[in-house]
Write a protein that holds these residues in place. Structure first.
Motif, PDB file in Angstrom:
ATOM      1  N   VAL A  12      -9.604  -0.089  -3.065  1.00  0.00           N
ATOM      2  CA  VAL A  12      -8.707  -0.913  -3.772  1.00  0.00           C
ATOM      3  C   VAL A  12      -8.330   0.296  -4.829  1.00  0.00           C
ATOM      4  O   VAL A  12      -9.075   0.901  -5.392  1.00  0.00           O
ATOM      5  CB  VAL A  12      -8.856  -1.729  -4.506  1.00  0.00           C
ATOM      6  CG1 VAL A  12      -9.474  -3.172  -3.474  1.00  0.00           C
ATOM      7  CG2 VAL A  12     -10.573  -2.166  -4.948  1.00  0.00           C
ATOM      8  N   GLY A  13      -7.473   0.274  -5.318  1.00  0.00           N
ATOM      9  CA  GLY A  13      -6.818   0.692  -7.203  1.00  0.00           C
ATOM     10  C   GLY A  13      -6.109   1.649  -7.084  1.00  0.00           C
ATOM     11  O   GLY A  13      -6.323   2.327  -5.608  1.00  0.00           O
ATOM     12  N   ALA A  14      -5.835   2.478  -7.507  1.00  0.00           N
ATOM     13  CA  ALA A  14      -4.752   3.674  -7.170  1.00  0.00           C
ATOM     14  C   ALA A  14      -5.108   5.003  -8.189  1.00  0.00           C
ATOM     15  O   ALA A  14      -5.333   4.379  -9.970  1.00  0.00           O
ATOM     16  CB  ALA A  14      -2.992   3.094  -7.813  1.00  0.00           C
ATOM     17  N   ALA A  30      -6.873   4.926  -4.196  1.00  0.00           N
ATOM     18  CA  ALA A  30      -7.782   3.621  -4.695  1.00  0.00           C
ATOM     19  C   ALA A  30      -9.306   4.842  -4.637  1.00  0.00           C
ATOM     20  O   ALA A  30     -10.138   5.522  -4.086  1.00  0.00           O
ATOM     21  CB  ALA A  30      -7.639   3.815  -2.633  1.00  0.00           C
ATOM     22  N   MET A  77      -7.911  -1.581   3.553  1.00  0.00           N
ATOM     23  CA  MET A  77      -7.226  -1.003   1.809  1.00  0.00           C
ATOM     24  C   MET A  77      -6.435  -2.217   0.838  1.00  0.00           C
ATOM     25  O   MET A  77      -6.023  -3.127   1.746  1.00  0.00           O
ATOM     26  CB  MET A  77      -6.321   0.171   1.865  1.00  0.00           C
ATOM     27  CG  MET A  77      -6.811   1.769   2.169  1.00  0.00           C
ATOM     28  SD  MET A  77      -5.359   2.664   1.944  1.00  0.00           S
ATOM     29  CE  MET A  77      -5.142   2.466   0.696  1.00  0.00           C
ATOM     30  N   CYS A  95       0.853  -1.438  -0.737  1.00  0.00           N
ATOM     31  CA  CYS A  95      -0.072  -0.335   0.166  1.00  0.00           C
ATOM     32  C   CYS A  95       0.950   0.989  -0.385  1.00  0.00           C
ATOM     33  O   CYS A  95       2.228   1.417   1.270  1.00  0.00           O
ATOM     34  CB  CYS A  95      -1.118  -0.107   1.243  1.00  0.00           C
ATOM     35  SG  CYS A  95      -2.474  -0.686   0.766  1.00  0.00           S
ATOM     36  N   THR A 112      -3.270   6.539  -2.060  1.00  0.00           N
ATOM     37  CA  THR A 112      -4.389   7.077  -1.855  1.00  0.00           C
ATOM     38  C   THR A 112      -3.088   8.504  -1.163  1.00  0.00           C
ATOM     39  O   THR A 112      -2.146   8.676  -0.468  1.00  0.00           O
ATOM     40  CB  THR A 112      -5.376   6.629  -0.957  1.00  0.00           C
ATOM     41  OG1 THR A 112      -6.120   7.400  -0.850  1.00  0.00           O
ATOM     42  CG2 THR A 112      -4.841   5.727   0.269  1.00  0.00           C
ATOM     43  N   SER A 168      -2.821  -0.634  -2.991  1.00  0.00           N
ATOM     44  CA  SER A 168      -3.983   0.398  -3.220  1.00  0.00           C
ATOM     45  C   SER A 168      -3.068   1.839  -3.282  1.00  0.00           C
ATOM     46  O   SER A 168      -2.219   1.806  -2.040  1.00  0.00           O
ATOM     47  CB  SER A 168      -4.661   0.610  -1.905  1.00  0.00           C
ATOM     48  OG  SER A 168      -5.741  -0.755  -2.704  1.00  0.00           O
TER      49      SER A 168
END
Length: 461
Positions: free
Chosen positions: A422-424, A426, A405, A391, A411, A409
């Motif tokens: 989740v994600g970039a 997030a 998270m 993360c 943020t 991810s």
């Protein structure tokens, strides 16, 4: 150094306060302590046996280099001491023994000592826990280092500081220079954004209440400066004694020496309330500026699975890191700069190779007005948060209590409490979630009530 050893009950310290004006000095060669206006038997009687003389070997640990200081060792008998009471005791000791008092406080409970050490900002009060097996050497060695550092700081306090020799000047100094004396320069010299007047040798000699810091590094020039100042009976010191350099402090070393709190001479403080010998490194890594006034607190039951890959890197002044109780980090790199604050809430789990960058590497400016743009600051990780593997948190991240998270991810924004993101960058994909630390590798639980870890219920918003 004058030395006292006290066993103190802070709830009933009036007899100690009233009689503490009788203090003792160990002569450099003598076996008997010199008595100061009060007979030993009267002092012991007046304090109900709470005041005892230190052994000669104990006193020798302190040494006689730091003249004018009174060194006091206090074993605090209270179960729940308060900083207000410790400050009151220190104030009374200062009145009785003179202004320069260094007080080593030893508390029964390491966690309580950690809490008090974190609240305390008085460098002359050294709050620690009772050492393991009565081994005081680690505490005393640390106290001597602190005392020498304080002696240097007291020497320049409220003094006119003159830098003698600018050519080899290192800008990472923790003292503010008032004048520069160097025949190669005239007018003013800009140092850390301030214009410092250049004065002549004659002007330097005429200054009253001045402390000269030799900044010359070339051996020949340095020797000439030392001879010149000695010839004129002028007090001087060396700039490097006030210059911040890269330093590291291992939590394992602190625990092995029974230390709860460590300061360096640049007013950086590390408090570790736990008792496990974690090998996490608190790393002061300055660039071109002085690095001072940083604060790092690590609570009880802190655990790090891969300590050799876990760092707290401090790159500028006045940053603050707070890691609350029962936090587990598999491995992480925490980078602090720009006077920011990072707080990691209790019962949080941080996965492998996490990166937390609480810094502003470069500033942004409005192209039209040329004024600096407001950039996000600080990172707050709530209680009982789970950050997955790799993360990445940037300045401005705010992770709510109980949030999860996903792996990799990223943020710099806010993640809702009790959600999964989740994600970039997030994004929240699930809300109203509770997670448990129980491993599903050995047993798959069908309800939260089957889990050993029920902490998630405490942090439901």
């Amino acid at each position: 150094v004058q030395v006292l050893k006290l066993a103190v009950n802070l709830n009933n310290d009036k007899t100690i306060i009233n009689s503490v004006s009788a203090y003792f000095h160990y002569a450099a060669e003598g076996g008997e302590p010199a008595r100061a206006g009060y007979k030993l038997e009267n002092l012991i009687k007046a304090t109900a046996g709470r005041v005892t003389l230190l052994s000669k070997d104990f006193a020798k640990c302190i040494g006689d280099d730091e003249n004018g200081w009174t060194f006091v060792v206090c074993g605090i008998e209270d179960d729940s001491p308060t900083l207000d009471k410790i400050n009151a005791l220190f104030l009374n000791l200062s009145r009785a023994c003179g202004e320069k008092v260094y007080m080593l406080i030893a508390c029964k409970d390491r966690v309580a000592a950690g809490r008090l050490a974190w609240e305390n900002e008085n460098r002359c009060i050294d709050i620690q826990a009772y050492p393991k097996d009565g081994q005081w050497k680690g505490l005393l060695d640390n106290a001597v280092i602190n005392l020498k550092s304080l002696t240097s700081l007291f020497a320049v306090q409220n003094r006119i500081i003159v830098l003698y020799g600018y050519k080899d000047f290192v800008k990472s100094s923790c003292v503010q220079v008032n004048y520069i004396c160097d025949t190669s320069y005239h007018g003013t010299i800009k140092v850390n954004g301030k214009d410092i007047p250049v004065i002549s040798i004659k002007q330097m000699l005429s200054l009253k209440n001045a402390c000269i810091l030799i900044g010359l590094q070339e051996p020949g020039h340095r020797n000439e400066a030392e001879k010149f100042l000695n010839l004129h009976n002028i007090e001087f010191d060396y700039l490097e004694n006030y210059t911040n350099k890269t330093s590291t402090l291992s939590i394992a070393d602190m625990v092995s020496k029974s230390l709860v709190c460590c300061w360096d001479k640049w007013d950086n403080k590390l408090v570790y309330a736990g008792a496990k010998q974690q090998k996490v490194i608190y790393h002061i890594q300055p660039f071109n500026n002085s690095v001072f006034g940083n604060r790092v607190f690590i609570g009880k039951n802190f655990n790090c699975s891969i300590p050799q890959n876990t760092y707290i890197r401090i790159r500028s002044s006045k940053n603050k890191v707070v890691i609350e109780d029962n936090v587990t980090i598999v491995s992480a790199e925490i980078i602090m700069a720009g006077g920011q604050e990072l707080r990691i809430g209790e019962n949080t789990l941080i996965g492998r190779n996490a990166i937390i960058r609480c810094e502003i590497s470069h500033q942004l400016f409005d192209a039209g007005t040329k004024k600096v743009l407001k950039q996000k600051r600080d990172i707050a990780i709530g209680k009982h948060v789970w950050l997955g593997e790799e993360c990445y948190l940037l300045s401005g991240a705010k992770i709510g209590n109980g949030a999860v998270m996903g792996a990799r991810s990223l943020t710099s924004g806010a993640i809702e409490a009790n959600s999964v993101a989740v994600g970039a960058p997030a994004k929240v994909v699930k809300r109203n979630v509770i997670w448990a630390k129980d491993s599903s590798e050995f047993e798959f639980k069908t309800t939260l009530y089957d889990c050993i870890d029920q902490d998630g219920l405490k942090y439901l918003d």
